[in-house]
Scaffold this motif. Sequence first.
Motif, PDB file in Angstrom:
ATOM      1  N   CYS A  61      52.602 -12.155 -57.308  1.00 48.06           N
ATOM      2  CA  CYS A  61      53.020 -11.149 -58.296  1.00 48.06           C
ATOM      3  C   CYS A  61      52.119  -9.915 -58.199  1.00 48.06           C
ATOM      4  N   THR A  72      49.876  -6.941 -57.659  1.00 43.46           N
ATOM      5  CA  THR A  72      49.044  -6.522 -56.533  1.00 43.46           C
ATOM      6  C   THR A  72      48.997  -7.586 -55.442  1.00 43.46           C
ATOM      7  N   GLY A 115      44.472 -17.488 -60.001  1.00 46.92           N
ATOM      8  CA  GLY A 115      44.859 -18.884 -59.793  1.00 46.92           C
ATOM      9  C   GLY A 115      45.567 -19.478 -60.993  1.00 46.92           C
ATOM     10  N   ALA A 126      42.989  -4.085 -63.735  1.00 45.34           N
ATOM     11  CA  ALA A 126      43.549  -3.568 -62.483  1.00 45.34           C
ATOM     12  C   ALA A 126      42.802  -4.193 -61.308  1.00 45.34           C
ATOM     13  N   SER A 127      43.560  -4.801 -60.434  1.00 42.81           N
ATOM     14  CA  SER A 127      42.957  -5.518 -59.320  1.00 42.81           C
ATOM     15  C   SER A 127      42.544  -4.554 -58.206  1.00 42.81           C
ATOM     16  N   GLN A 173      42.169 -10.311 -50.577  1.00 43.19           N
ATOM     17  CA  GLN A 173      43.440 -11.012 -50.286  1.00 43.19           C
ATOM     18  C   GLN A 173      43.973 -10.566 -48.926  1.00 43.19           C
ATOM     19  N   LYS A 225      48.901   0.969 -59.406  1.00 40.25           N
ATOM     20  CA  LYS A 225      47.603   1.306 -60.019  1.00 40.25           C
ATOM     21  C   LYS A 225      47.774   2.469 -61.000  1.00 40.25           C
ATOM     22  N   GLU A 284      49.698   1.358 -64.243  1.00 36.07           N
ATOM     23  CA  GLU A 284      48.977   0.509 -65.191  1.00 36.07           C
ATOM     24  C   GLU A 284      47.758   1.201 -65.785  1.00 36.07           C
TER      25      GLU A 284
END
Length: 369
Positions: A57, A59, A107, A156-157, A164, A242, A245
Amino acid sequence: EKGGYDYFMLKEIAEQPKAVADTLLGRIDASGSLTLDEVRIAPEVLREVDKVVIVACGTAFHAGLIAKYAIEHWTRVPCEVELASEFRYRDPILDQQTLVIAISQSGETMDTLMALRHAREQGAKVLAICNTNGSTIPRESDAVLYTHAGPEVAVASTKAFLTQLVACYLVALYLGQVRGTKWGDEIRAVIRDLAQISGEVEQVLETMEPVRELARSLAGKNTVLFLGRHVGYPVALEGALKLKELAYMHAEGFAAGELKHGPIALIEEDLPVVVVVPSPRGRSVLHDKIVSNIQEIRARGARTIVIAEEGDEVVEPYADHLIRIPVTPVLLQPLVATVPLQVFACELATARGNEVDQPRNLAKSVTVE
Ligand code: M6R
């Protein structure tokens, strides 16, 4: 706690070179081969895999979209990428020869968890790419490759995304290595380049002041568009996410080749358009095509913000703002091209007075479907 930074997001952006290096640590041996012993799926099983399906989902989904280019190129195994929330509702075709990769920072994302449960029920093997030790998704998977980004606090990732990507490249290269493809030499060369990439991420971070300045100057805008091609397309999607959000602005990412099929109608005077330019080396046809796209939108008044490799002089006349990124192998470019977009969104959010680490209406981990 924030290590001298105003926001966790700034700290986490700055930690990316280390996060990337840590994720590679111990996974490339002295001879330049990958040793992913933790991926407990036996090489024989990996050799039998005839399809890879990635579920994730937000990012993490964008990381999956980029992984598809790498997996299909280096392994010649077909790869699908699907939003985890859509996956199980369309009766996907899965069997023992399908390798499902579930990507999740926390996770605990319920949509991703439900997708992987569905996949396992159908007999597929599931490999998790995850940043949180012992969380539910890796516990319920057949194997896990941990990203070593360290705790990510900002909603925000950022650093999780870069790690990843690294994990996805490792899986793609490992599959290529185990299965043996005609790209053996290229795989060895890319493994060498990957081992150096954290230095390039660092280099990008050192040159971000003009990006911050540019972001501040755009604080009054309502819309920003993002264009990319090939692996630059998911980078464009990530840049737009980005901005949505964090800055609460209308932001959309497009595949540059789609412009003429509709989105070009959106272009108007002074509309900021960020373009992620593919390397002029490698797939140079794509470079030429995107240069034409930049010319087209500029002719219609767009303010072009061009992210291009160092030494790419062709784009210069058409860039109202030029953001340089280091030269990398074509497939690895997202590792450097995404960083300016993170900085851009963070600075725009600050300039608009938004809460950077805790954007409205959002939670760090989404544990409901
Ligand atoms: O923890 P996960 O990686 O599973 O989270 C997935 C998404 O909810 C997450 O990436 C979200 O899109 C981020 N807030 C984006 O910055």
